[in-house]
Design an enzyme around this catalytic site. Structure first.
Site, PDB file in Angstrom:
ATOM      1  N   HIS A   1      -2.138   6.353   5.130  1.00 45.67           N
ATOM      2  CA  HIS A   1      -1.004   5.406   5.202  1.00 45.67           C
ATOM      3  C   HIS A   1       0.271   5.922   4.541  1.00 45.67           C
ATOM      4  CE1 HIS A   1       0.117   0.861   5.602  1.00 45.67           C
ATOM      5  NE2 HIS A   1       0.684   1.634   6.519  1.00 45.67           N
TER       6      HIS A   1
ATOM      7  N   CYS B   1       0.771  -1.238   0.000  1.00 46.31           N
ATOM      8  CA  CYS B   1       0.000   0.000   0.000  1.00 46.31           C
ATOM      9  C   CYS B   1       0.805   1.292   0.000  1.00 46.31           C
ATOM     10  CB  CYS B   1      -0.894  -0.081   1.233  1.00 46.31           C
ATOM     11  SG  CYS B   1      -1.623   1.430   1.710  1.00 46.31           S
TER      12      CYS B   1
END
Ligand code: NG6
Ligand code: CA
Length: 523
Positions: free
Chosen positions: A145, A90
């Site tokens: 993130h 990610c």
């Protein structure tokens, strides 16, 4: 026939005169006119899924899962068969999407803990900054993130730098992942709903005294951990990292999809006069998979299938909002996923047991964390109602290219260093995608050129046995012809030495001798 012809032409001539007359009277107010700045500045939305696989969508071949709303984007837009995330995890993928820069150029671009500092240098140009400079209002709703603060965040004060400092006017985010603390929403640098008398503390090394953990208190768990995920417990779910306090600010996992949807809809409504850029980063189907009860059992595939059904519904609702606001014809939409699929990513949630006939990776080999195709080749759709002729394209495209292509669209000369202007490809006017691309998986890289892929030798396990995914490691070079062998079953490195040489040269040209040497020399 003849009179009819004449009648048609007479009608056409009258219409043409009317149009010319209209243009003369009204000047250049028509939004469709080339050269008119407003015609070049549609609203832009990036719908970005988390861990959705190439084969998880009806439009990409599954007949087991139903994804009618995503399929509608695909059948009404350009569906790319060879669209890539830059990474099989990610953080690096999101870094590349926002900077147009290969993630392996930044050593820190790896899966980040919830306490990691902001990964993107605030001096760097970014996709939202570029659009902002061209008059866009920019927003992010969903998963971030990419680190926050300077490495020593006080979660009870202003959390900065973060999305606001790299180009987003508005940010309503979760800091890291659904399985990492802090399990709170953060809006423009402040934890939402925080009670100052119950401050939040977060630590990724040590627990706070007296706080239960997944490891020591299995009796408190509603979801069991399989690997990792045994630290603080929130809503009965054990997470990665330790957290204390902030009770009133903790999110409700089952409401998260609805929560982000409402925020995305509100953003669109508030900025409907545009132009706006919305990065809508959905948390599904990343672990922990927590469908709202109304989606529980929707697919018979357990929570992983159910959260994909939920995400598809969310996308349908979001599209309806665009339609109701009369924005669909003026909104360019990208749909994709940050990396490939994984079944057991650390919790016992029946993803493996209830999979049945479904193949989240489609015809590809590998999955999340893998250098094989399923790690990075993802669903990739571009939709613009009335402006893009529906088609399927096998052009090679990467998330990296969204930056330069949008810069070209809005007339900006800013660009990400590794991004290519593929605007015509994204709009279906050209089939000429990239010639080559470096893909990345947990700091290892491979190279695609044309229909060929070369994976250099890597030490390390061939399979991650916890998640049961082949990683792409081998002690020999791997060379695959994706045209003939999309499942990467036949290594042609030995039989095609010339091709291998050519691929190595291309790879080194991008990766640099030094970067490439890290992998090419097996110790
Ligand atoms: C891994 C986690 C996994 C997931 C991943 C990040 C463990 C054992 N595994 O470290 O569950 O959170 O990180 O996923 O902790 S990503 O999609 O955000 O890259
Ligand atoms: Ca992911």
């Amino acid at each position: 026939m003849k009179p009819n012809h004449r009648a048609v032409w007479r009608t056409a001539a009258v219409s043409l005169t009317a149009v010319l007359y209209f243009v003369l009277i009204h000047g250049c107010t028509n939004k469709e006119k080339p050269g008119d700045a407003s015609a070049q500045k549609p609203n832009i939305v990036v719908i970005y899924m988390d861990d959705l696989g190439y084969g998880d969508v009806g439009a990409y071949g599954t007949t087991v899962l139903e994804t009618p709303n995503i399929d509608a984007l695909a059948s009404g837009g350009i569906r790319f068969t060879d669209g890539y995330a830059t990474s099989a995890t990610c953080t690096p993928s999101r870094y590349a999407l926002l900077t147009g820069r290969y993630p392996w150029r930044n050593e820190q671009a790896r899966i980040l803990p919830g306490t990691a500092p902001l990964l993107i240098d605030t001096a760097r140009t970014t996709l939202p900054k570029m659009l902002k400079a061209r008059g866009y209002h920019t927003g992010i709703v969903g998963k971030w993130h990419l680190g926050l603060g300077d490495g020593n965040v006080d979660w009870n004060g202003h959390i900065s730098p973060g999305p606001n400092e790299v180009g987003f006017d508005h940010a309503h985010i979760m800091a890291a992942t659904q399985d990492r603390v802090p399990t709170v929403y953060i809006e423009n640098g402040y934890v939402v709903g925080l009670d100052p008398d119950d401050p939040i503390m977060v630590d990724y090394q040590n627990n706070f005294e007296g706080e239960p953990t997944g490891k020591d208190n299995p009796e408190l768990l509603t979801m069991k951990w399989h690997h990792g995920h045994n630290s603080s417990i929130v809503n009965g779910i054990p997470r990665i990292g330790f957290m204390k306090g902030g009770e009133s600010a903790k999110w409700s996992d089952i409401d998260m999809a609805d929560h982000f949807l409402a925020k995305a809809q509100a953003y669109v409504k508030e900025h409907r006069d545009g132009p706006f850029f919305l990065y809508y980063a959905l948390p599904q189907p990343h672990v922990p998979r927590t469908p709202h009860p109304r989606f529980e059992g929707a697919t018979g595939m357990g929570p992983r299938g159910d959260v994909i059904a939920e995400a598809d519904w969310v996308i349908g609702e979001f599209m309806q909002t665009l339609e109701e606001e009369e924005l669909l014809e003026n909104t360019l939409i990208f749909f994709s996923s940050d990396n490939g699929p994984v079944l057991n990513d650390g919790y016992y949630d029946d993803a493996v047991e209830k999979l049945g006939e479904h193949t989240p990776w489609g015809p590809l080999r590998g999955g999340k964390y893998s250098l094989f195709e399923a790690g990075t080749r993802v669903p990739f759709i571009v939709y613009w109602k009335g402006k893009i002729e529906p088609a399927v394209s096998d052009a090679l495209v990467s998330h990296l290219d969204i930056y330069a292509s949008l810069a070209a669209l809005v007339g900006s000369d800013q660009n990400g260093p590794d991004s290519q202007d593929l605007l015509d490809v994204f709009r279906g006017k050209s089939g000429q995608g990239r010639e080559e691309l470096v893909i990345e998986a947990t700091s290892r890289t491979a190279y695609r050129k044309g229909n060929w892929v070369m994976i250099p030798p890597y030490k390390g396990p061939t399979v991650n046995t916890q998640v049961n995914i082949e990683l792409g490691n081998s002690d020999v070079y791997q060379l695959y012809d994706l045209d003939a062998d999309i499942g990467q079953q036949v290594n042609l490195a030995d039989t095609h030495p010339e091709k291998l040489k050519e691929m190595l040269e291309g790879y080194k040209r991008i990766r640099g001798e030094q970067g490439a040497a890290k992998e090419l020399v097996l110790e």
